[in-house]
Design a protein around this motif. Sequence first.
Motif, PDB file in Angstrom:
ATOM      1  N   ILE A 205      18.779  13.682  26.392  1.00 42.64           N
ATOM      2  CA  ILE A 205      19.968  13.703  26.755  1.00 42.64           C
ATOM      3  C   ILE A 205      20.790  14.820  27.748  1.00 42.64           C
ATOM      4  O   ILE A 205      21.343  14.526  28.604  1.00 42.64           O
ATOM      5  CB  ILE A 205      20.926  13.768  25.417  1.00 42.64           C
ATOM      6  N   ASN A 209      22.263  14.381  31.255  1.00 42.14           N
ATOM      7  CA  ASN A 209      23.838  14.910  31.717  1.00 42.14           C
ATOM      8  C   ASN A 209      23.911  15.666  32.497  1.00 42.14           C
ATOM      9  O   ASN A 209      25.023  15.915  33.306  1.00 42.14           O
ATOM     10  CB  ASN A 209      24.258  15.572  30.364  1.00 42.14           C
ATOM     11  N   THR A 214      25.459  10.076  36.151  1.00 41.04           N
ATOM     12  CA  THR A 214      25.351   9.393  34.692  1.00 41.04           C
ATOM     13  C   THR A 214      26.974   9.501  34.155  1.00 41.04           C
ATOM     14  O   THR A 214      27.478   8.659  33.616  1.00 41.04           O
ATOM     15  CB  THR A 214      24.930  10.717  33.526  1.00 41.04           C
ATOM     16  N   ALA A 215      27.885  10.555  34.700  1.00 37.33           N
ATOM     17  CA  ALA A 215      29.349  10.745  34.309  1.00 37.33           C
ATOM     18  C   ALA A 215      30.041   9.501  35.234  1.00 37.33           C
ATOM     19  O   ALA A 215      30.934   8.878  34.710  1.00 37.33           O
ATOM     20  CB  ALA A 215      29.678  12.011  34.595  1.00 37.33           C
ATOM     21  N   LYS A 218      29.215   6.230  33.805  1.00 40.39           N
ATOM     22  CA  LYS A 218      29.929   5.914  32.244  1.00 40.39           C
ATOM     23  C   LYS A 218      31.402   5.532  32.509  1.00 40.39           C
ATOM     24  O   LYS A 218      32.021   4.966  31.908  1.00 40.39           O
ATOM     25  CB  LYS A 218      30.001   7.324  31.646  1.00 40.39           C
ATOM     26  N   ASP A 234      36.733  14.586  31.066  1.00 41.96           N
ATOM     27  CA  ASP A 234      35.561  13.777  31.363  1.00 41.96           C
ATOM     28  C   ASP A 234      35.228  13.550  33.041  1.00 41.96           C
ATOM     29  O   ASP A 234      34.565  13.402  33.366  1.00 41.96           O
ATOM     30  CB  ASP A 234      35.806  12.273  30.635  1.00 41.96           C
TER      31      ASP A 234
END
Length: 264
Positions: A205, A209, A214-215, A218, A234
């Motif tokens: 994980i 990250n 990934t962000a 998301k 975020d």
Amino acid sequence: MKAVLISLWHYRHFILSSIKAEFSGRFARSKLGALWMILNPLAQATIFAVVLSEVLVTKIPDIDNKAAYAIYLMAGMAAWGLFAEIMTRCTTVFIDYSNTLKKIAFPRLCLPLIVGGSALINHLLLLAAIAVVFLFFGHLPTMAWLVLPVGMLLIVLFAFGLGIILGLLNVFSRDVGQVMGIVLQLWFWFTPVVYLMTNMPKRFIAVLNLNPMTALVKIYQNALLYGAMPGMADLLVPALISSGMFIFSFWIFRRASADLVDAL
């Protein structure tokens, strides 16, 4: 950077007309014409939805909807597809348009903007097709969908900046374009598009990250599936990385642009 942006603004009509010409050329001699821009992404989205929700019956924990995984996957694929198309096309754009660069004088950054604009239109049509599929599943839009333009902007900035840098490197070393094809495949599997981060071992994980995509992926998945708006925390890191990559690409381009045509 200001001078570059001003010159691009002066050539805005050239950029827009080139994007239009690209689409016209793509659908030349086609009876349905630009309608294929809707049918192709709609067919792709429908296939994903039917296979994943009706055949594989893959489920997401805490969501009582058999189409949840299909929605999750399509959201991730949409975000990744925008990034991959812009970066891939920018990597080869200076080589693809080498004859044009040698014959016509215009800001060279117009070319990445043209392919980026084309990719953005494709992306918007894909989102429209996905929204239609969602309606068939009874998955209605929420206010969280309004955050999609923010995610879209961050992905475009990141892909555009990285694509310009790779495009310049590819001019001076053609191996870059070949290597990036492999890197993109690996990068895709290091991005939680087809799997959930909660299903990954904890030791992976932290690595996931570190992946900027990934962000960004998301943002799409949370908005389209969970109806969740991202917080400022975020968005802060993705915004810094995307804008930083975008600005850095301008600096690199200014240093390398003088030798660009000669290297072609």
